[in-house]
Design a protein around this motif. Sequence first.
Motif, short mmCIF file in Angstrom:
data_model
loop_
_atom_site.label_atom_id
_atom_site.label_comp_id
_atom_site.label_asym_id
_atom_site.label_seq_id
_atom_site.Cartn_x
_atom_site.Cartn_y
_atom_site.Cartn_z
N THR A 17 0.83 -1.20 0.00
CA THR A 17 0.00 0.00 0.00
C THR A 17 0.86 1.26 0.00
N VAL A 18 1.86 1.29 0.87
CA VAL A 18 2.72 2.46 0.97
C VAL A 18 3.49 2.68 -0.33
N GLN A 19 3.88 1.61 -0.99
CA GLN A 19 4.55 1.76 -2.28
C GLN A 19 3.67 2.55 -3.25
N LEU A 20 2.40 2.22 -3.31
CA LEU A 20 1.49 2.91 -4.22
C LEU A 20 1.27 4.36 -3.79
N TRP A 21 1.19 4.60 -2.49
CA TRP A 21 0.99 5.98 -2.01
C TRP A 21 2.20 6.84 -2.33
N THR A 22 3.40 6.28 -2.18
CA THR A 22 4.58 7.08 -2.54
C THR A 22 4.64 7.30 -4.05
N GLN A 23 4.10 6.38 -4.83
CA GLN A 23 4.06 6.60 -6.27
C GLN A 23 3.15 7.77 -6.63
N ILE A 24 2.03 7.90 -5.94
CA ILE A 24 1.12 9.01 -6.20
C ILE A 24 1.83 10.34 -5.95
N VAL A 25 2.51 10.44 -4.81
CA VAL A 25 3.23 11.68 -4.48
C VAL A 25 4.38 11.91 -5.46
N VAL A 80 -3.23 14.95 4.57
CA VAL A 80 -4.03 13.75 4.34
C VAL A 80 -3.60 12.74 5.39
N GLY A 81 -4.53 12.18 6.12
CA GLY A 81 -4.21 11.22 7.15
C GLY A 81 -3.67 9.92 6.57
N LEU A 82 -2.68 9.35 7.24
CA LEU A 82 -2.14 8.04 6.87
C LEU A 82 -2.71 7.03 7.85
N ASP A 83 -3.65 6.25 7.37
CA ASP A 83 -4.29 5.22 8.18
C ASP A 83 -4.85 4.17 7.24
N PHE A 102 -7.01 7.32 -0.75
CA PHE A 102 -5.81 8.14 -0.58
C PHE A 102 -5.55 8.98 -1.81
N TYR A 103 -5.72 8.41 -2.97
CA TYR A 103 -5.51 9.15 -4.22
C TYR A 103 -6.48 10.32 -4.31
N ALA A 104 -7.76 10.07 -4.06
CA ALA A 104 -8.76 11.13 -4.15
C ALA A 104 -8.49 12.23 -3.13
N GLU A 105 -8.15 11.86 -1.90
CA GLU A 105 -7.89 12.85 -0.85
C GLU A 105 -6.64 13.67 -1.16
N THR A 106 -5.61 13.01 -1.68
CA THR A 106 -4.36 13.71 -1.99
C THR A 106 -4.55 14.70 -3.13
N ARG A 140 -0.46 10.75 -14.53
CA ARG A 140 -0.87 9.47 -15.12
C ARG A 140 -1.17 8.54 -13.95
N ALA A 141 -2.44 8.35 -13.67
CA ALA A 141 -2.87 7.75 -12.41
C ALA A 141 -2.91 6.22 -12.45
N VAL A 142 -1.81 5.65 -12.90
CA VAL A 142 -1.65 4.19 -12.93
C VAL A 142 -0.27 3.88 -12.36
N PRO A 143 -0.16 2.92 -11.44
CA PRO A 143 1.15 2.61 -10.86
C PRO A 143 2.11 1.99 -11.87
N VAL A 144 3.40 2.08 -11.55
CA VAL A 144 4.43 1.49 -12.39
C VAL A 144 5.16 0.40 -11.60
N GLU A 145 5.76 -0.52 -12.35
CA GLU A 145 6.61 -1.57 -11.79
C GLU A 145 5.90 -2.44 -10.76
N VAL A 146 4.59 -2.59 -10.92
CA VAL A 146 3.82 -3.53 -10.10
C VAL A 146 2.89 -4.30 -11.04
N ASP A 147 2.51 -5.48 -10.61
CA ASP A 147 1.60 -6.31 -11.40
C ASP A 147 0.65 -7.04 -10.44
#
Length: 218
Positions: free
Chosen positions: A26-34, A95-98, A105-109, A123-130
Amino acid sequence: MTVQDQTGKGSWPQLRVEDWQGTRDTVQLWTQIVGKVRMAHAPMLNHWWQVPLYVTPRGLATHSIPHPSGPFDMEFDFFDHRLAIRSGNGSVASVGLDAKSTSEFYAETMAAVAGLGLETTIRAVPVEVDPAIPFAEDSVHNSYDAAAVQLFWRQLVQADRILGTFRSSFRGKVSPVHYFWGTMDLACTRFSGRAAPRHAGGHQTSRNGSWRRATRTN
């Protein structure tokens, strides 16, 4: 969850992957958004050095991000467990981290960024994950274990210290110590100055780091 918190000088906190795998993903995806927010505005640098995050005394942060409305930055605060968004005009949003879905998280950020007058499109799609589930549709990744996240940050602090010492003794071109959010790796690269076989980089390099996607982090 069983974690061992070793926070003394020179210690290396232990965090088993099985103890935080859901939170890690989850945190990997959140850091990708930022990271993608930063990438949307920062001018291109060689080796994509304009996109990483950096270890701070409280978590992970961007550098100052240029924007037509003025500079801003973003910081994951792993003590207060919030994402802070700070504008150059003094305005702050968070944005709260919980435990929440990545779509939340994406919408709130993005709403918090827009609320500061910092309109941004990524571009709201993650990279390097499957599988690469679009952020706005991802209800699968929704874990946040605050204790584990702080241990993760304490590992980054130690790795950042070691890599910073490593880079300091090199007289040639060397990268900052930076966190690449695609694969959650904290890395530093030395450049020999010699040409390499033809490829995207074009230089002989030595890259050292700490990769969070490994089967064990300690």
